[in-house]
Motif scaffolding. Structure first.
Motif, PDB file in Angstrom:
ATOM      1  N   PRO A 186     -33.461 -19.416  -9.302  1.00 25.99           N
ATOM      2  CA  PRO A 186     -32.362 -19.517  -8.334  1.00 25.99           C
ATOM      3  C   PRO A 186     -31.124 -18.750  -8.783  1.00 25.99           C
ATOM      4  O   PRO A 186     -30.861 -18.602  -9.986  1.00 25.99           O
ATOM      5  N   VAL A 187     -30.368 -18.284  -7.814  1.00 23.15           N
ATOM      6  CA  VAL A 187     -29.073 -17.691  -8.127  1.00 23.15           C
ATOM      7  C   VAL A 187     -28.188 -18.765  -8.745  1.00 23.15           C
ATOM      8  O   VAL A 187     -28.258 -19.942  -8.383  1.00 23.15           O
ATOM      9  N   THR A 188     -27.359 -18.376  -9.671  1.00 24.49           N
ATOM     10  CA  THR A 188     -26.637 -19.331 -10.508  1.00 24.49           C
ATOM     11  C   THR A 188     -25.534 -20.079  -9.761  1.00 24.49           C
ATOM     12  O   THR A 188     -24.768 -19.513  -8.980  1.00 24.49           O
ATOM     13  N   THR A 189     -25.475 -21.370 -10.043  1.00 25.51           N
ATOM     14  CA  THR A 189     -24.405 -22.237  -9.554  1.00 25.51           C
ATOM     15  C   THR A 189     -23.795 -22.972 -10.739  1.00 25.51           C
ATOM     16  O   THR A 189     -24.416 -23.114 -11.796  1.00 25.51           O
ATOM     17  N   VAL A 190     -22.588 -23.474 -10.532  1.00 23.93           N
ATOM     18  CA  VAL A 190     -21.950 -24.324 -11.526  1.00 23.93           C
ATOM     19  C   VAL A 190     -21.811 -25.711 -10.909  1.00 23.93           C
ATOM     20  O   VAL A 190     -21.466 -25.847  -9.737  1.00 23.93           O
ATOM     21  N   GLU A 191     -22.111 -26.740 -11.696  1.00 25.86           N
ATOM     22  CA  GLU A 191     -22.047 -28.111 -11.187  1.00 25.86           C
ATOM     23  C   GLU A 191     -20.711 -28.740 -11.552  1.00 25.86           C
ATOM     24  O   GLU A 191     -20.312 -28.767 -12.724  1.00 25.86           O
ATOM     25  N   ILE A 192     -20.032 -29.242 -10.539  1.00 22.47           N
ATOM     26  CA  ILE A 192     -18.753 -29.914 -10.732  1.00 22.47           C
ATOM     27  C   ILE A 192     -18.789 -31.217  -9.950  1.00 22.47           C
ATOM     28  O   ILE A 192     -18.997 -31.210  -8.730  1.00 22.47           O
ATOM     29  N   GLY A 194     -21.005 -33.431  -9.674  1.00 19.60           N
ATOM     30  CA  GLY A 194     -22.271 -33.667  -9.007  1.00 19.60           C
ATOM     31  C   GLY A 194     -22.589 -32.744  -7.850  1.00 19.60           C
ATOM     32  O   GLY A 194     -23.602 -32.923  -7.167  1.00 19.60           O
ATOM     33  N   LYS A 195     -21.775 -31.734  -7.624  1.00 18.79           N
ATOM     34  CA  LYS A 195     -22.003 -30.804  -6.520  1.00 18.79           C
ATOM     35  C   LYS A 195     -22.109 -29.388  -7.058  1.00 18.79           C
ATOM     36  O   LYS A 195     -21.401 -28.998  -7.992  1.00 18.79           O
ATOM     37  N   ASN A 196     -23.027 -28.605  -6.465  1.00 17.16           N
ATOM     38  CA  ASN A 196     -23.232 -27.221  -6.898  1.00 17.16           C
ATOM     39  C   ASN A 196     -22.276 -26.277  -6.173  1.00 17.16           C
ATOM     40  O   ASN A 196     -22.128 -26.340  -4.949  1.00 17.16           O
ATOM     41  N   TYR A 197     -21.671 -25.392  -6.945  1.00 16.96           N
ATOM     42  CA  TYR A 197     -20.796 -24.377  -6.388  1.00 16.96           C
ATOM     43  C   TYR A 197     -21.299 -23.001  -6.805  1.00 16.96           C
ATOM     44  O   TYR A 197     -21.751 -22.815  -7.940  1.00 16.96           O
ATOM     45  N   PRO A 198     -21.232 -22.005  -5.909  1.00 13.52           N
ATOM     46  CA  PRO A 198     -21.773 -20.684  -6.223  1.00 13.52           C
ATOM     47  C   PRO A 198     -20.952 -19.955  -7.277  1.00 13.52           C
ATOM     48  O   PRO A 198     -19.721 -19.994  -7.252  1.00 13.52           O
ATOM     49  N   CYS A 199     -21.639 -19.312  -8.189  1.00 12.07           N
ATOM     50  CA  CYS A 199     -20.951 -18.452  -9.170  1.00 12.07           C
ATOM     51  C   CYS A 199     -21.841 -17.277  -9.556  1.00 12.07           C
ATOM     52  O   CYS A 199     -21.666 -16.703 -10.619  1.00 12.07           O
ATOM     53  N   GLY A 200     -22.788 -16.944  -8.683  1.00 16.16           N
ATOM     54  CA  GLY A 200     -23.756 -15.899  -9.004  1.00 16.16           C
ATOM     55  C   GLY A 200     -23.520 -14.586  -8.307  1.00 16.16           C
ATOM     56  O   GLY A 200     -24.415 -13.741  -8.265  1.00 16.16           O
ATOM     57  N   GLY A 201     -22.316 -14.380  -7.736  1.00 16.46           N
ATOM     58  CA  GLY A 201     -22.015 -13.086  -7.158  1.00 16.46           C
ATOM     59  C   GLY A 201     -21.787 -13.114  -5.669  1.00 16.46           C
ATOM     60  O   GLY A 201     -21.455 -14.145  -5.078  1.00 16.46           O
ATOM     61  N   SER A 213     -14.925 -16.949 -11.787  1.00 14.43           N
ATOM     62  CA  SER A 213     -16.301 -16.555 -12.109  1.00 14.43           C
ATOM     63  C   SER A 213     -16.532 -16.539 -13.612  1.00 14.43           C
ATOM     64  O   SER A 213     -17.578 -16.985 -14.093  1.00 14.43           O
ATOM     65  N   ARG A 214     -15.569 -16.044 -14.352  1.00 14.90           N
ATOM     66  CA  ARG A 214     -15.724 -15.992 -15.816  1.00 14.90           C
ATOM     67  C   ARG A 214     -15.845 -17.402 -16.390  1.00 14.90           C
ATOM     68  O   ARG A 214     -16.705 -17.668 -17.237  1.00 14.90           O
ATOM     69  N   TRP A 215     -15.011 -18.310 -15.917  1.00 18.82           N
ATOM     70  CA  TRP A 215     -15.090 -19.699 -16.387  1.00 18.82           C
ATOM     71  C   TRP A 215     -16.438 -20.313 -16.042  1.00 18.82           C
ATOM     72  O   TRP A 215     -17.063 -20.983 -16.868  1.00 18.82           O
ATOM     73  N   ALA A 216     -16.904 -20.098 -14.797  1.00 19.74           N
ATOM     74  CA  ALA A 216     -18.142 -20.730 -14.343  1.00 19.74           C
ATOM     75  C   ALA A 216     -19.352 -20.209 -15.116  1.00 19.74           C
ATOM     76  O   ALA A 216     -20.228 -20.997 -15.522  1.00 19.74           O
ATOM     77  N   ILE A 217     -19.428 -18.899 -15.338  1.00 18.36           N
ATOM     78  CA  ILE A 217     -20.568 -18.353 -16.083  1.00 18.36           C
ATOM     79  C   ILE A 217     -20.517 -18.806 -17.534  1.00 18.36           C
ATOM     80  O   ILE A 217     -21.551 -19.125 -18.138  1.00 18.36           O
ATOM     81  N   ASN A 218     -19.322 -18.851 -18.097  1.00 18.08           N
ATOM     82  CA  ASN A 218     -19.197 -19.387 -19.456  1.00 18.08           C
ATOM     83  C   ASN A 218     -19.689 -20.826 -19.525  1.00 18.08           C
ATOM     84  O   ASN A 218     -20.347 -21.221 -20.497  1.00 18.08           O
ATOM     85  N   ARG A 219     -19.375 -21.611 -18.512  1.00 20.65           N
ATOM     86  CA  ARG A 219     -19.817 -23.006 -18.506  1.00 20.65           C
ATOM     87  C   ARG A 219     -21.346 -23.090 -18.422  1.00 20.65           C
ATOM     88  O   ARG A 219     -21.965 -23.911 -19.105  1.00 20.65           O
ATOM     89  N   VAL A 220     -21.956 -22.259 -17.600  1.00 16.08           N
ATOM     90  CA  VAL A 220     -23.413 -22.244 -17.502  1.00 16.08           C
ATOM     91  C   VAL A 220     -24.029 -21.848 -18.844  1.00 16.08           C
ATOM     92  O   VAL A 220     -25.000 -22.464 -19.305  1.00 16.08           O
ATOM     93  N   ASN A 221     -23.454 -20.846 -19.492  1.00 13.43           N
ATOM     94  CA  ASN A 221     -23.977 -20.400 -20.785  1.00 13.43           C
ATOM     95  C   ASN A 221     -23.779 -21.438 -21.880  1.00 13.43           C
ATOM     96  O   ASN A 221     -24.707 -21.726 -22.655  1.00 13.43           O
ATOM     97  N   GLN A 222     -22.583 -22.022 -21.939  1.00 15.03           N
ATOM     98  CA  GLN A 222     -22.237 -22.861 -23.080  1.00 15.03           C
ATOM     99  C   GLN A 222     -22.528 -24.343 -22.837  1.00 15.03           C
ATOM    100  O   GLN A 222     -23.055 -25.028 -23.724  1.00 15.03           O
ATOM    101  N   ALA A 228     -27.338 -17.054 -16.827  1.00 14.34           N
ATOM    102  CA  ALA A 228     -26.962 -16.913 -15.425  1.00 14.34           C
ATOM    103  C   ALA A 228     -27.724 -15.744 -14.803  1.00 14.34           C
ATOM    104  O   ALA A 228     -28.190 -14.847 -15.505  1.00 14.34           O
ATOM    105  N   ILE A 229     -27.858 -15.784 -13.485  1.00 18.05           N
ATOM    106  CA  ILE A 229     -28.390 -14.645 -12.748  1.00 18.05           C
ATOM    107  C   ILE A 229     -27.370 -14.277 -11.679  1.00 18.05           C
ATOM    108  O   ILE A 229     -26.980 -15.104 -10.851  1.00 18.05           O
ATOM    109  N   PHE A 230     -26.910 -13.032 -11.740  1.00 22.50           N
ATOM    110  CA  PHE A 230     -25.811 -12.540 -10.912  1.00 22.50           C
ATOM    111  C   PHE A 230     -26.334 -11.453  -9.984  1.00 22.50           C
ATOM    112  O   PHE A 230     -27.239 -10.714 -10.342  1.00 22.50           O
ATOM    113  N   TYR A 231     -25.749 -11.342  -8.783  1.00 23.23           N
ATOM    114  CA  TYR A 231     -26.192 -10.303  -7.859  1.00 23.23           C
ATOM    115  C   TYR A 231     -25.007  -9.679  -7.122  1.00 23.23           C
ATOM    116  O   TYR A 231     -23.953 -10.287  -6.942  1.00 23.23           O
ATOM    117  N   PHE A 232     -25.207  -8.442  -6.697  1.00 20.34           N
ATOM    118  CA  PHE A 232     -24.281  -7.795  -5.771  1.00 20.34           C
ATOM    119  C   PHE A 232     -25.038  -6.694  -5.028  1.00 20.34           C
ATOM    120  O   PHE A 232     -26.214  -6.435  -5.305  1.00 20.34           O
TER     121      PHE A 232
END
Length: 290
Positions: A186-192, A194-201, A213-222, A228-232
């Motif tokens: 799946p395209v990457t989301t960040v959970e806040i 209990g809800k998913n928010y988009p951060c994959g592009g 976006s930088r904060w969200a991807i860092n959170r997914v990584n750390q 993460a999987i990002f698209y454009f």
């Protein structure tokens, strides 16, 4: 955690959906497919800019390519493979899976995979549905992909959206059919809360400040310990593209907002994180064709 081999940090997957401005799903009611041939195609110049950007940052990416594009620009698609990028399928002409029968879908993905493989002279193992149009009501498509020789899909977005989304889907890579089927990434989301928010592009990356976006991807990584999987899309770096008339304000905002800021934001993103191809991050070596 999925990590790069040379510096023990998480490596993320960079992906590009190779389609032009007139092929997006939001313009389906405004631009007839029969008119595509007569429209100014801007893909080559935009792809050159993207490849130059990737080269400057020394990254390889996965390009989900329309069969329509491969037929008309085979040299451009071959150059992706020759330069070490992964070529994967985006279907033939950007028809959403929700508008296809299982037979139509199978014919579409088989035709596209064969075309791409003939173009690059190598196996094509990945697929992404137009507009993330695989969800709870058509998971049969993942079975069709597996039966037609694909090894993975990146076609589900685990969010609520007015055009797509399957919020109950796993946020990270999973095997369809209780772990025995096709790998879905799946395209990457960040959970806040209990809800998913988009951060994959996509449009979210252009709409929100880059720091989000930088904060969200860092959170997914750390925090999540996941890649993460990002698209454009190539048209997202092209503020000079022809503007469509008669479209709604929501569509206009989604498509045109901050196009001029996209390329510098991408440059920051490529610098701030480690990136590689989807297949090299998410597939075990023994699962890939030799």
């Amino acid at each position: 955690m999925l990590q790069s081999s040379h510096d023990n940090v998480t490596c993320n997957a960079m992906t590009v959906d190779v389609e032009d401005y007139f092929q997006v799903s939001a313009f389906e009611r405004h631009i007839d497919r029969a008119d595509w041939e007569s429209l100014a195609c801007r893909i080559e110049g935009n792809m050159q800019r993207i490849l130059a950007l990737f080269d400057r940052h020394k990254i390889k990416a996965t390009f989900f390519v329309l069969g329509w594009m491969a037929e008309r620009y085979p040299a451009m698609i071959r150059s992706l493979h020759d330069n070490g990028h992964e070529v994967a399928s985006h279907g033939y002409e950007h028809v959403r899976v929700v508008n296809q029968t299982p037979r139509e879908f199978r014919e579409d993905v088989e035709r596209t995979r064969m075309l791409l493989e003939d173009t690059i002279g190598a196996p094509v193992i990945g697929y992404r549905a137009a507009s993330y149009s695989i969800g709870r009501n058509n998971l049969w498509a993942l079975d069709e992909l597996e039966e037609t020789g694909h090894l993975y899909s990146s076609s589900i977005y685990p969010i609520r959206h007015d055009s797509y989304g399957m919020p109950e889907a796993p946020r990270f890579a999973f095997r369809h059919r209780d772990g025995a089927g096709l790998l879905e990434i799946p395209v990457t989301t960040v959970e806040i809360a209990g809800k998913n928010y988009p951060c994959g592009g996509g449009g979210y990356f252009r709409l929100l400040p880059y720091a989000v976006s930088r904060w969200a991807i860092n959170r997914v990584n750390q925090h999540d310990g996941q890649s993460a999987i990002f698209y454009f899309h190539p048209w997202e770096i092209d503020p000079r593209q022809p503007r469509q008339q008669g479209i709604g304000i929501k569509t206009r905002l989604r498509h045109y907002l901050n196009l001029s800021r996209m390329e510098p934001r991408l440059a920051r993103l490529l610098k701030d994180f480690h990136w590689d191809r989807v297949d090299r991050i998410f597939l075990a070596r023994e699962d890939r064709p030799q």
